[in-house]
Design a protein around this motif. Structure first.
Motif, PDB file in Angstrom:
ATOM      1  N   LYS A 355      11.040 -33.319  29.715  1.00  0.00           N
ATOM      2  CA  LYS A 355      11.417 -34.693  29.395  1.00  0.00           C
ATOM      3  C   LYS A 355      12.557 -34.755  28.382  1.00  0.00           C
ATOM      4  N   ALA A 356      12.686 -33.724  27.555  1.00  0.00           N
ATOM      5  CA  ALA A 356      13.713 -33.711  26.512  1.00  0.00           C
ATOM      6  C   ALA A 356      13.944 -32.269  26.077  1.00  0.00           C
ATOM      7  N   ILE A 357      15.034 -32.067  25.336  1.00  0.00           N
ATOM      8  CA  ILE A 357      15.384 -30.749  24.809  1.00  0.00           C
ATOM      9  C   ILE A 357      15.540 -30.852  23.300  1.00  0.00           C
ATOM     10  N   GLY A 358      14.887 -29.955  22.586  1.00  0.00           N
ATOM     11  CA  GLY A 358      15.022 -29.895  21.144  1.00  0.00           C
ATOM     12  C   GLY A 358      16.002 -28.817  20.736  1.00  0.00           C
ATOM     13  N   PHE A 359      16.663 -29.036  19.597  1.00  0.00           N
ATOM     14  CA  PHE A 359      17.577 -28.044  19.024  1.00  0.00           C
ATOM     15  C   PHE A 359      17.212 -27.860  17.565  1.00  0.00           C
ATOM     16  N   GLY A 360      17.287 -26.617  17.107  1.00  0.00           N
ATOM     17  CA  GLY A 360      17.012 -26.402  15.692  1.00  0.00           C
ATOM     18  C   GLY A 360      17.125 -24.957  15.280  1.00  0.00           C
ATOM     19  N   TRP A 361      16.518 -24.659  14.128  1.00  0.00           N
ATOM     20  CA  TRP A 361      16.586 -23.349  13.492  1.00  0.00           C
ATOM     21  C   TRP A 361      15.214 -22.690  13.546  1.00  0.00           C
ATOM     22  N   ILE A 362      15.220 -21.399  13.743  1.00  0.00           N
ATOM     23  CA  ILE A 362      13.988 -20.615  13.686  1.00  0.00           C
ATOM     24  C   ILE A 362      14.205 -19.473  12.709  1.00  0.00           C
ATOM     25  N   THR A 363      13.356 -19.387  11.695  1.00  0.00           N
ATOM     26  CA  THR A 363      13.408 -18.280  10.743  1.00  0.00           C
ATOM     27  C   THR A 363      12.062 -17.565  10.738  1.00  0.00           C
ATOM     28  N   LEU A 364      12.106 -16.260  10.947  1.00  0.00           N
ATOM     29  CA  LEU A 364      10.928 -15.405  10.844  1.00  0.00           C
ATOM     30  C   LEU A 364      11.072 -14.518   9.623  1.00  0.00           C
ATOM     31  N   ARG A 365       9.943 -14.189   9.005  1.00  0.00           N
ATOM     32  CA  ARG A 365       9.943 -13.156   7.962  1.00  0.00           C
ATOM     33  C   ARG A 365       8.752 -12.242   8.193  1.00  0.00           C
ATOM     34  N   ARG A 366       9.024 -10.974   8.273  1.00  0.00           N
ATOM     35  CA  ARG A 366       7.957  -9.991   8.457  1.00  0.00           C
ATOM     36  C   ARG A 366       7.117  -9.922   7.189  1.00  0.00           C
ATOM     37  N   THR A 367       5.813 -10.093   7.345  1.00  0.00           N
ATOM     38  CA  THR A 367       4.936 -10.114   6.184  1.00  0.00           C
ATOM     39  C   THR A 367       3.758  -9.180   6.389  1.00  0.00           C
ATOM     40  N   GLY A 368       3.296  -8.623   5.300  1.00  0.00           N
ATOM     41  CA  GLY A 368       2.119  -7.767   5.366  1.00  0.00           C
ATOM     42  C   GLY A 368       0.827  -8.539   5.278  1.00  0.00           C
ATOM     43  N   SER A 369       0.921  -9.868   5.173  1.00  0.00           N
ATOM     44  CA  SER A 369      -0.279 -10.682   5.015  1.00  0.00           C
ATOM     45  C   SER A 369      -1.092 -10.721   6.303  1.00  0.00           C
ATOM     46  N   GLU A 371      -2.760 -13.251   7.022  1.00  0.00           N
ATOM     47  CA  GLU A 371      -2.772 -14.664   7.403  1.00  0.00           C
ATOM     48  C   GLU A 371      -1.353 -15.232   7.317  1.00  0.00           C
ATOM     49  N   PRO A 372      -0.508 -14.939   8.301  1.00  0.00           N
ATOM     50  CA  PRO A 372       0.852 -15.496   8.298  1.00  0.00           C
ATOM     51  C   PRO A 372       0.834 -17.019   8.350  1.00  0.00           C
ATOM     52  N   VAL A 373       1.858 -17.621   7.799  1.00  0.00           N
ATOM     53  CA  VAL A 373       1.994 -19.077   7.775  1.00  0.00           C
ATOM     54  C   VAL A 373       3.111 -19.479   8.727  1.00  0.00           C
ATOM     55  N   VAL A 374       2.807 -20.384   9.651  1.00  0.00           N
ATOM     56  CA  VAL A 374       3.797 -20.876  10.608  1.00  0.00           C
ATOM     57  C   VAL A 374       3.968 -22.378  10.378  1.00  0.00           C
ATOM     58  N   THR A 375       5.164 -22.782   9.982  1.00  0.00           N
ATOM     59  CA  THR A 375       5.477 -24.188   9.749  1.00  0.00           C
ATOM     60  C   THR A 375       6.455 -24.656  10.815  1.00  0.00           C
ATOM     61  N   VAL A 376       6.069 -25.681  11.568  1.00  0.00           N
ATOM     62  CA  VAL A 376       6.938 -26.275  12.585  1.00  0.00           C
ATOM     63  C   VAL A 376       7.083 -27.752  12.250  1.00  0.00           C
ATOM     64  N   GLU A 377       8.308 -28.196  12.025  1.00  0.00           N
ATOM     65  CA  GLU A 377       8.508 -29.574  11.593  1.00  0.00           C
ATOM     66  C   GLU A 377       9.784 -30.153  12.193  1.00  0.00           C
ATOM     67  N   GLU A 378       9.863 -31.463  12.147  1.00  0.00           N
ATOM     68  CA  GLU A 378      11.068 -32.168  12.573  1.00  0.00           C
ATOM     69  C   GLU A 378      11.769 -32.713  11.336  1.00  0.00           C
ATOM     70  N   TRP A 379      13.037 -32.353  11.171  1.00  0.00           N
ATOM     71  CA  TRP A 379      13.796 -32.850  10.027  1.00  0.00           C
ATOM     72  C   TRP A 379      15.231 -33.136  10.484  1.00  0.00           C
ATOM     73  N   PRO A 380      15.480 -34.345  11.030  1.00  0.00           N
ATOM     74  CA  PRO A 380      16.806 -34.673  11.557  1.00  0.00           C
ATOM     75  C   PRO A 380      17.774 -35.209  10.512  1.00  0.00           C
ATOM     76  N   HIS A 381      17.343 -35.255   9.252  1.00  0.00           N
ATOM     77  CA  HIS A 381      18.123 -35.900   8.199  1.00  0.00           C
ATOM     78  C   HIS A 381      19.181 -34.951   7.625  1.00  0.00           C
TER      79      HIS A 381
END
Length: 506
Positions: A355-369, A371-381
């Motif tokens: 229905k639509a196409i999103g564009f944005g940034w993806i940043t990964l960081r390798r962690t020894g944890s 319990e990795p934390v994954v944050t997905v958000e919309e910030w068009p500002h």
């Protein structure tokens, strides 16, 4: 080097020639600042829109800078005698940077565009003729092997990349070498790959003309040129992320179905990262009927990695198809062929229930944890580039929050970051505001709603008192049970820390 339908490129094994050309360009102030001074803001901005008339009008004189702008940026033939006064012409002709046209004129064989580094460096980006002016909306014809110059996507990625010194960096799909050029400034070893051999040749030219160290250039798609046991501290990629029916244009079309190329790139990056290493990409992703787009992206994140994914823009499928049809110049061709290609895009999206196409940034960081934390958000500002330090600090804060339970958080000291303002919204004359907003004026320029306790807490955080002590004082002031206040406030403190309003004080 020759490609079908494309002009031969300058020799990439002539570092002395590149150095002399660079000296001549700098001596004539052929730099980003020099261009702005010469052309003025309106003509300079028009170049980014692929409009060359204002720049042509501004370069009707015969100064060295005007000569270079007409030659390298506007692709105009220039009298041999005029160029000879600025550049080592015969050497440039022999090395292939220039070619003879007519009886007494020379022309550039490649675009050369001044580019300012993040530290104020004067660099030069080489690309195919017609592909530096306006980036992907350039003035030249589109060929499947064409190599583009500086565009909005490439500068966005350069701005968000974490720039801490590292031992090894990998630029996947290097194109004209912009990301590799940035990486060689802070990485001991840089590997750059591209499926298009012409792109690797141009990357070598970009690095040489910019006076930068050479990179290890390897031909192949995505991670294919990288050995199974090679890992990196930094991986960056502005991949051919366009979701299209087929792979007509190498520089933009990934050739996989839907958003599979971006998904594969992200999923494979995890095992290529050293502990603590970052992988940063620009990407497109599908919004599929009946599927949450955020869940779709969470499924891409490889095990063992924290992730921060920011959706910057969403387009419906008709807007998206029109954007990339225009990018290829299809709107200027045969109307029936344009309509057929438009139909093919919409057929593809309909078959995939997109229905639509999103564009944005993806940043990964390798962690020894565990319990990795994954944050997905919309910030068009609007945001403030460069954001590399903001992104690095985000992951540092994740580590801090992971290591501190609520009790430890209340024993910690915090301070409000610089340039945060408080806004109160309510009816005129009302005793209390309806809501309070904290707003950043730097970095992501976030705004977050807080209650009166959160606003009061943030306002007095200067690092001197622990969070618990501050809450006890607020409880006494508002007549609330301090134990209950300590129980319910850590969640709000965590949010303010995670979003960068508060920073821990050691």
């Amino acid at each position: 080097m020759t490609d079908s339908g494309l002009a031969p490129l300058p020799a990439s094994d002539r570092p002395d020639t590149a150095a002399r050309l660079r000296d001549a360009l700098l001596a004539a102030s052929f730099t980003a600042d020099g261009l702005l001074d010469l052309l003025g803001a309106p003509a300079y901005a028009a170049l980014a829109r692929s409009e060359t008339v204002p720049a042509l009008r501004a370069t009707r004189g015969d100064t060295p800078l005007e000569t270079l702008v007409r030659l390298f940026l506007l692709q105009q033939p220039v009298l041999h005698a005029r160029v000879e006064a600025v550049l080592p012409v015969e050497e440039a002709l022999e090395a292939g940077w220039l070619t003879r046209v007519g009886g007494d004129e020379v022309a550039a064989t490649v675009d050369v565009r001044p580019y300012g580094g993040l530290g104020g460096e004067d660099w030069f980006i080489v690309s195919d003729l017609g592909c530096a002016v306006g980036g992907a909306g350039g003035i030249g014809q589109r060929d499947e092997g064409v190599v583009l110059g500086v565009g909005g996507a490439s500068t966005t990625l350069a701005g968000i990349t974490v720039r801490t010194p590292v031992s090894s960096a990998l630029d996947l799909g290097t194109g004209s070498g912009i990301q590799a050029l940035h990486a060689v400034q802070h990485a001991t070893r840089v590997t750059a790959t591209d499926l298009n051999p012409r792109a690797l040749h141009i990357t070598a030219l970009t690095l040489a003309l910019s006076g930068a160290p050479a990179a290890d250039l390897r031909e192949g798609s995505l991670f294919e040129p990288v050995a199974d046991d090679e890992t990196f501290d930094l991986i960056v990629s502005n991949p051919p992320f366009v979701i299209s029916p087929g792979a007509r244009l190498t520089y933009r079309d990934g050739g996989m179905g839907g958003d599979d190329l971006c998904r594969s790139l992200v999923q494979q990056a995890g095992e290529r990262l050293n502990e603590g290493g970052f992988a940063q990409f620009l990407a497109n992703w599908q919004h599929v009927a009946g599927e949450d787009w955020q869940d779709r992206l969470r499924s891409w994140v490889p095990r063992g990695c924290d992730a921060w994914i920011v959706q910057r823009e969403v387009q419906d499928v008709t807007q998206y198809a029109e954007l990339w049809l225009r990018d290829a110049g299809d709107h200027r061709g045969d109307p029936a062929e344009y309509q057929a290609r438009y139909d093919a895009w919409l057929d593809e999206f309909e078959a995939r229930k997109v229905k639509a196409i999103g564009f944005g940034w993806i940043t990964l960081r390798r962690t020894g944890s565990a319990e990795p934390v994954v944050t997905v958000e919309e910030w068009p500002h609007p945001v403030e580039q460069p954001l590399g330090e903001t992104i690095r600090a985000h992951f540092d804060r994740l580590d801090y929050l992971r290591e501190h339970d609520d009790a430890a958080l209340l024993d910690s000291h915090f301070k409000l970051v610089a340039e945060v303002v408080q806004e109160q919204v309510g009816l005129p004359g009302a005793e209390d505001p309806e809501h309070v907003v904290l707003r950043q004026h730097r970095g992501m320029r976030r705004a977050t709603k807080v209650d009166t306790v959160g606003a009061g807490f943030a306002g007095v955080c200067d690092g001197t008192l622990s969070a618990g002590r501050i809450l006890d004082a607020i409880a006494q002031l508002v007549g609330e049970d301090p134990v209950l206040l300590r129980d319910r406030t850590p969640a709000q403190i965590r949010l303010l820390v995670e979003q960068g309003f508060l920073e821990p004080v050691s």
